[in-house]
Write an enzyme that holds these catalytic residues in place. Structure first.
Site, PDB file in Angstrom:
ATOM      1  N   GLY A 160       0.838  -1.182   0.000  1.00 36.40           N
ATOM      2  CA  GLY A 160       0.000   0.000   0.000  1.00 36.40           C
ATOM      3  C   GLY A 160       0.873   1.232   0.000  1.00 36.40           C
ATOM      4  O   GLY A 160       2.062   1.168  -0.304  1.00 36.40           O
TER       5      GLY A 160
ATOM      6  N   SER B   8       5.369  -0.382  -7.426  1.00 39.82           N
ATOM      7  CA  SER B   8       4.431  -0.907  -6.447  1.00 39.82           C
ATOM      8  C   SER B   8       3.164  -0.044  -6.379  1.00 39.82           C
ATOM      9  O   SER B   8       2.511   0.146  -7.401  1.00 39.82           O
ATOM     10  CB  SER B   8       5.127  -0.995  -5.088  1.00 39.82           C
ATOM     11  OG  SER B   8       4.391  -1.790  -4.214  1.00 39.82           O
ATOM     12  N   TYR B   9       2.875   0.526  -5.212  1.00 44.53           N
ATOM     13  CA  TYR B   9       1.656   1.329  -5.120  1.00 44.53           C
ATOM     14  C   TYR B   9       1.763   2.618  -5.949  1.00 44.53           C
ATOM     15  O   TYR B   9       0.759   3.286  -6.206  1.00 44.53           O
ATOM     16  CB  TYR B   9       1.308   1.651  -3.669  1.00 44.53           C
ATOM     17  CG  TYR B   9      -0.129   2.116  -3.511  1.00 44.53           C
ATOM     18  CD1 TYR B   9      -1.183   1.212  -3.555  1.00 44.53           C
ATOM     19  CD2 TYR B   9      -0.428   3.468  -3.363  1.00 44.53           C
ATOM     20  CE1 TYR B   9      -2.502   1.634  -3.447  1.00 44.53           C
ATOM     21  CE2 TYR B   9      -1.751   3.897  -3.243  1.00 44.53           C
ATOM     22  CZ  TYR B   9      -2.776   2.971  -3.294  1.00 44.53           C
ATOM     23  OH  TYR B   9      -4.080   3.389  -3.192  1.00 44.53           O
TER      24      TYR B   9
ATOM     25  N   ASP C 231       9.251 -11.408  -8.141  1.00 41.55           N
ATOM     26  CA  ASP C 231       8.482 -10.758  -7.074  1.00 41.55           C
ATOM     27  C   ASP C 231       7.181 -11.528  -6.893  1.00 41.55           C
ATOM     28  O   ASP C 231       6.476 -11.776  -7.863  1.00 41.55           O
ATOM     29  CB  ASP C 231       8.193  -9.309  -7.497  1.00 41.55           C
ATOM     30  CG  ASP C 231       7.244  -8.596  -6.536  1.00 41.55           C
ATOM     31  OD1 ASP C 231       7.186  -8.978  -5.346  1.00 41.55           O
ATOM     32  OD2 ASP C 231       6.564  -7.648  -6.981  1.00 41.55           O
TER      33      ASP C 231
ATOM     34  N   HIS D  12      10.863  -7.319  -6.473  1.00 38.68           N
ATOM     35  CA  HIS D  12       9.927  -6.194  -6.470  1.00 38.68           C
ATOM     36  C   HIS D  12      10.615  -4.865  -6.782  1.00 38.68           C
ATOM     37  O   HIS D  12      10.129  -4.085  -7.596  1.00 38.68           O
ATOM     38  CB  HIS D  12       9.274  -6.137  -5.090  1.00 38.68           C
ATOM     39  CG  HIS D  12       8.097  -5.219  -4.975  1.00 38.68           C
ATOM     40  ND1 HIS D  12       6.915  -5.440  -5.639  1.00 38.68           N
ATOM     41  CD2 HIS D  12       7.914  -4.098  -4.247  1.00 38.68           C
ATOM     42  CE1 HIS D  12       6.053  -4.483  -5.320  1.00 38.68           C
ATOM     43  NE2 HIS D  12       6.634  -3.655  -4.489  1.00 38.68           N
TER      44      HIS D  12
END
Lengths: 455, 455
Positions: B94, B190-191, B371, B424
């Site tokens: 998040g 990512s987020y 990832d 990631h």
């Protein structure tokens, strides 16, 4: 009087027979001693003994199978005996590769060939740390193993390989009778997923049919990234390639559509569109190493195979190993270039696995999970087909405080274990964890399930 | 006469206004010069300039966003400007993590924090080799960015993050007007799959609505292992975990059965059995690094995050960076511990990607394929949802004669690329290839499709 003469004659006859038997045994064991390898070029000094040579098989002993045997580093008399078999042929995962060139010299043997330099490298994670290890080059046509009858090379297949390997074992135990009573295990990878269970069946049947003196104390076997069930093996390859981002969505769908064998519940018929999409599938791997998808490929650098072939083609090496005594007309090659035909290869060995589990053998199926050739998805699909009862579920196992892989034990006596981040030849990519896996297998111990387990 | 006086007064007024305007500009640019970082502890000598400090945003400038800006190593005046955003929060992917602590200090910045030692490590693959790089800590509550109104921390979400980041950019360009004309790109992971497209929309709309002087020369963006479409992102995680041998067959089936969202064509309702199987799913990752499934986890060793937090909590470092000038009541943390609530996060940003492609922006979506958190399967499922027209198919791309990953270009202006064997945070695991990826993206060049391509 007459009876005493007869009794005396009988006694003499018994003694003569016993002497003859003893002599024949001693000829065999003398041969064993003659097979001792004493001056292997480049070999580091070691405290264990090793032996290499030929064992004749076939009706007229016209076939000669080559072996290399390593006693355990310490207390070989107390350790089990493991026969290792390689299977793969490049780009086909079929038969034809040498257990000496792969298993011994690149994977799990004590002497690794790592360069063109003069010295062998001592493998700190050699499997003879925990067992006596026997490498066999089979069938004839593979490695140094040969036949005097060239027609034999057209009559090869799974059946004859199992039969010849079993004959080899019977003779080998006569040559090394001190190992006959040891617990005996088979192990191998790739196409040895066929060889190993099939040889296990030969031994199992042989033990029941033959006289007691040829009993082989087989306790179980271990197969890695093993070809065991064509339909699911192939389906697993496709799923693996997609989920590891190697093939496109479109190719993934097309293979599932056109190639019946790749469908989970479909029949096995391949449609007319199958061949081109399969070719496209193989092309997708053309520039990476399908056997270890994350490692760099060799490029212009010679890879280990080249060092190995160079080493075993040296005359001084061959003399030291008692190999190539008949001066073969072809060069030593890691994977056979003389096998012409492969006549039988069943689509599945799962029924054999069922049979041998029922016979009480310990069976471990392991998988290096970064292999694209016989990938972990294939092995999982295949074992799922067996409909076994899991006990304890899918769990991580540990080595030096890291997750080494995952495993599941089944009530029927089979264990499925993965080796995280390892390619097709697991001992190459994870030598330490592969030795730990072997050790747990040999002791019949559950893999360590906690980070700080000390088992 | 009167008219000449008026005319004179008017002229004076214009001059005064111009002078005031000039002074205000010069105040901003003076502030830019004041932000220059000159004595960063442990910094190796470099030839490029860098700047750090706060930019006020919000109606009463009660919010202060922290940035760190690195001019390109050579000829910054000729290079594009890239804004980098991090998103992930540990275990949630998040919002809440710092672009300074991750992007700059661990991934792609020139100064990496690699130990508790006194020195920063110069990154040979820093992204300022090819661009001017701006790291922004957003929203308030993240890293050194703060707010004077604690209620702001309860009013966070995607919308306010995009608006505040846009305000930041407008002010930042006033402070560094020399970069206003540069090609401008956004990037993040990512987020930031949410942040980046949403900020791009703000800029795009702003460019159309605002006066010309606030025009931002946005050309495109790049997002890596990006959260973009909840349903497929989640489904991809489950498929990934199964195909990478991390979860059992049973758990895989159970998740697909009980959790509607994980079904390819199912509706989004999660059944009552979903929560326990999802917990089991997350437990499966408890002892490996879900962000890089094949690398060892830290164990007892402190990991990089600890070094980074220690470094940025040093008072001398904060002084050098013009950070924490208000003496925040909490320690600097890589991922925010003060954000209380996240009010809005759309289930998908795919419509935004469509809109921005139509607006002519260059969009690259990349994925490190080892990832497990926002895995390559998720990204593939998500992009597939967009139903774009592929041109050229799924192809390998190369770096130094090795397959660096695979990619596909779409006619609509989007490129999907993978980075083989990278986790990631792609620049951590494949720094060289990540720089190559950025460079091709910035130049709008197709990735090299041959082993010996020199593009």
């Amino acid at each position: 009087m007459a009876s005493s003469i007869i009794s005396h004659l009988l006694r003499s006859l018994v003694l003569l027979l016993a002497a003859a038997l003893a002599r024949s045994r001693s000829v065999e064991t003398v041969q064993g001693e003659a097979d001792r390898v004493t001056a292997l070029p480049g070999q580091p000094p070691v405290k264990f003994r090793h032996y290499a040579g030929y064992v004749g098989v076939g009706s007229g002993k016209e076939k000669a199978l080559f072996y290399w045997f390593f006693e355990a580093e310490r207390r070989p008399d107390e350790k089990p005996l493991v026969l290792w078999l390689n299977g793969e042929r490049k780009r086909r995962a079929g038969p034809g590769c040498s257990s000496v060139a792969y298993g011994e010299a690149q994977e799990l043997g004590p002497f690794l060939v790592r360069s063109n330099g003069p010295n062998l490298t001592l493998n700190p994670f050699a499997w003879n740390k925990v067992a006596n290890i026997l490498f066999l080059e089979a069938p004839v046509g593979v490695g140094f193993s040969y036949t005097n009858r060239t027609s034999d090379l057209r009559e090869l297949g799974d059946r004859i390989t199992a039969k010849d390997s079993y004959s080899f074992l019977l003779s080998w135990f006569r040559r090394f009778p001190q190992f006959r009573s040891h617990d005996f295990y088979l192990a191998g990878e790739s196409y040895a997923g066929h060889y190993v269970p099939q040889l296990a069946v030969e031994i199992y049947e042989g033990n029941r049919a033959e006289r007691k003196k040829s009993f082989i104390n087989l306790k179980g076997f271990m197969i890695g990234n093993a070809v065991i069930n064509d339909a699911t093996d192939q389906m697993g390859m496709v799923e693996y390639a997609w989920s590891h981002a190697i093939i496109s969505d479109e190719l993934h769908s097309a293979i599932r559509k056109h190639c019946g064998t790749f469908q989970e519940d479909g029949d096995r018929a391949a449609g007319p569109g199958c061949s081109p999409v399969l070719r496209a599938f193989l092309r997708a791997y053309s520039d990476i190493d399908i056997y270890s998808i994350y490692t760099p490929v060799c490029g212009y650098d010679p890879c280990t195979e080249d060092y190995v072939e160079k080493y075993f083609n040296r005359e001084d090496v061959q003399i030291a190993l008692h190999a190539n005594v008949t001066r073969l007309s072809y060069q030593y090659s890691s994977c056979s270039e003389v096998i012409e035909k492969w006549n039988d290869s069943p689509a599945t060995v799962l029924p054999i696995l069922h049979k041998l589990m029922n016979a009480g053998l310990r069976i471990w199926v392991y998988s290096g999970d970064t292999d694209g050739r016989v990938p972990v998805t294939s092995t999982r699909y295949s074992i799922k087909e067996m409909r076994l009862k899991a006990k304890g579920g899918w769990r991580a196992w540990y080595y030096e405080e890291q997750v080494a892989g995952w495993f599941v034990e089944y009530e029927e006596g089979l264990t499925l274990a993965t080796v995280r981040g390892a390619g097709h030849q697991v001992p190459v990519f994870a030598p330490d964890r592969s030795l730990a896996l072997l050790s747990h297998f040999l002791h019949g111990r559950t893999l360590p399930t906690g980070r700080f387990s000390r088992s």
